[in-house]
Design an enzyme around this catalytic site. Structure first.
Site, PDB file in Angstrom:
ATOM      1  N   ASN A 191     -15.449  32.538  51.153  1.00 27.51           N
ATOM      2  CA  ASN A 191     -16.445  33.110  52.057  1.00 27.51           C
ATOM      3  C   ASN A 191     -16.440  32.370  53.382  1.00 27.51           C
ATOM      4  OD1 ASN A 191     -19.209  31.721  52.834  1.00 27.51           O
ATOM      5  ND2 ASN A 191     -18.651  30.886  50.809  1.00 27.51           N
ATOM      6  N   PHE A 201     -23.719  31.145  57.620  1.00 29.07           N
ATOM      7  CA  PHE A 201     -25.185  30.992  57.614  1.00 29.07           C
ATOM      8  C   PHE A 201     -25.888  32.261  58.083  1.00 29.07           C
ATOM      9  CE2 PHE A 201     -26.051  26.100  57.902  1.00 29.07           C
ATOM     10  CZ  PHE A 201     -25.648  25.964  56.583  1.00 29.07           C
ATOM     11  N   ASN A 249     -18.452  26.605  57.298  1.00 25.95           N
ATOM     12  CA  ASN A 249     -18.388  27.768  58.177  1.00 25.95           C
ATOM     13  C   ASN A 249     -19.269  27.669  59.414  1.00 25.95           C
ATOM     14  OD1 ASN A 249     -16.610  29.192  56.375  1.00 25.95           O
ATOM     15  ND2 ASN A 249     -18.371  29.493  55.040  1.00 25.95           N
ATOM     16  N   THR A 250     -19.907  26.532  59.625  1.00 25.69           N
ATOM     17  CA  THR A 250     -20.658  26.268  60.846  1.00 25.69           C
ATOM     18  C   THR A 250     -19.981  25.101  61.550  1.00 25.69           C
ATOM     19  OG1 THR A 250     -22.747  27.054  59.911  1.00 25.69           O
ATOM     20  CG2 THR A 250     -22.886  25.591  61.815  1.00 25.69           C
ATOM     21  N   LYS A 288     -26.870  18.284  50.152  1.00 19.15           N
ATOM     22  CA  LYS A 288     -25.734  19.012  49.597  1.00 19.15           C
ATOM     23  C   LYS A 288     -24.474  18.613  50.339  1.00 19.15           C
ATOM     24  CE  LYS A 288     -24.181  23.338  47.671  1.00 19.15           C
ATOM     25  NZ  LYS A 288     -24.587  24.678  47.225  1.00 19.15           N
ATOM     26  N   ASN A 342     -20.348  21.599  47.736  1.00 22.90           N
ATOM     27  CA  ASN A 342     -20.303  22.914  48.372  1.00 22.90           C
ATOM     28  C   ASN A 342     -18.905  23.527  48.167  1.00 22.90           C
ATOM     29  OD1 ASN A 342     -20.970  25.093  50.178  1.00 22.90           O
ATOM     30  ND2 ASN A 342     -22.332  23.714  51.272  1.00 22.90           N
TER      31      ASN A 342
END
Length: 357
Positions: free
Chosen positions: A102, A106, A171-172, A207, A236
């Site tokens: 994925n 966010f 992804n950020t 996390k 994660n």
């Protein structure tokens, strides 16, 4: 139904599944075997199986998910302001590998929407049902990411049972840099102020990424303890790609979750368990698909085991199967409760040694 969902695009199927769950309403699942009860962050859970963040980002289906029999449900990641996330397609099934990739970025309905839904759920259910965690994120364009997390602590302190600070989403851009020692200290200093000012002090979990190196573990543990963090969730999704992935989607950018992550995440969990020596509560996440996987995470130090990807492939009946198998494994080892198994594999390494893919 699962066969039908798999014919749809992954994110479409995900949205439809949540919509279906949201219509179920609340109900009390069948009682769990007494052997599965465990204390987690000073609360009693009916079982140690939790839903990982990412499935119900916006808290639209908590009541329906509670019917599946989880001991804890984590919603989010939720950002202060609504944001769309990355362009679609951004979710890919790696069927041959029992995995997902994925790059959601966010996507979130924002604090206000999630607060309204959690308030409705609490009004109906009170403290009954599974423990509810809220996973906090920062807006992609935020000039003050620490401030975003602090705002989440302030706003969710009256509704959640625990909070998770997600500093490991791949992804950020730049987010994982907060796991380094100096940025982590600065972040936790800000969050300590927010916790002190909140109307209710909740347990706080960090996390972390499964891509951390062994030498990172000790520093993270000591910094977490210095700022009264209660626990660590390992881990994660990963940016790494094991060489034996078979799916045509294996090269898609984003975070990999599911079966290929199990060995790496469990080994890193065990490393944190050895360093923490019981001073932090650990959550084991990554690749759990059956009771034996859950038991391995518990033996590596986890008091709570979370899953997400396997649920996509196996369907909601998976939760009951995992609990039944875990209960049987505990009985075979002549253990009377889950707590007796937490960390028993740390003295002699029984999990795969941490190694690069």
């Amino acid at each position: 139904m699962m066969r039908v969902f798999r014919l749809l695009a992954p994110e479409t199927a995900h949205d439809l599944a949540l919509s279906a769950l949201s219509l179920l309403g609340s109900a009390t699942p069948s009682p769990d075997p007494p052997r599965l009860r465990i204390s987690f962050l000073e609360q009693e859970l009916a079982n140690p199986i939790g839903l990982a963040a990412g499935l119900d980002k916006d808290a639209v289906a908590i009541a329906g998910l509670a019917r599946l029999g989880f001991g804890a449900i984590e919603v989010g990641s939720v950002t202060p302001r609504p944001q769309a996330g990355n362009p679609r397609p951004r979710l890919f099934r790696l069927v041959e590998d029992q995995a997902l990739v994925n790059r959601m970025g966010f996507n979130s309905a924002g604090h206000d929407a999630v607060l309204r839904r959690l308030t409705r759920y609490r009004t109906r259910m009170g403290s009954k049902g599974p423990m509810i965690g809220v996973n906090l994120g920062a807006n992609r364009d935020s000039a003050d990411r620490a401030g975003d997390y602090a705002e989440g602590i302030r706003r969710f302190s009256t509704l959640a049972d625990y909070l998770v600070v997600n500093i490991s989403s791949p992804n950020t851009p730049g987010l994982r840099g907060l796991q380094a020692a100096a940025p982590l200290r600065a972040l936790l200093d800000r969050l300590a102020e927010a916790r002190a000012a909140a109307s209710r002090r909740l347990p706080l979990i960090l996390k972390l990424a499964p891509d951390l190196a062994v030498e990172d573990c000790a520093a993270i543990v000591e910094i977490a303890l210095a700022f009264a963090v209660d626990g660590l969730a390992i881990g994660n999704t990963t940016l790494a790609r094991p060489s034996d992935l078979r799916s045509r989607h294996r090269s898609e950018s984003g975070g990999l979750s599911g079966r290929p992550l199990f060995d790496r995440s469990t080994a890193l969990l065990a490393e944190f368990g050895r360093v923490a020596r019981g001073r932090l509560t650990l959550v084991g996440v990554g690749g759990v698909a059956n009771g034996r996987d859950a038991y391995a995470k518990i033996r590596a130090g986890a008091s709570l085991v979370q899953l997400y990807t396997a649920l996509i492939y196996e369907g909601p009946g998976l939760i009951g199967r995992i609990k039944s198998e875990l209960d049987r494994l505990l009985a075979e080892d002549r253990l009377t409760c889950v707590a007796d198994a937490v960390g028993v594999g740390l003295a002699i390494p029984s999990t795969p040694r941490l190694a690069a893919y």
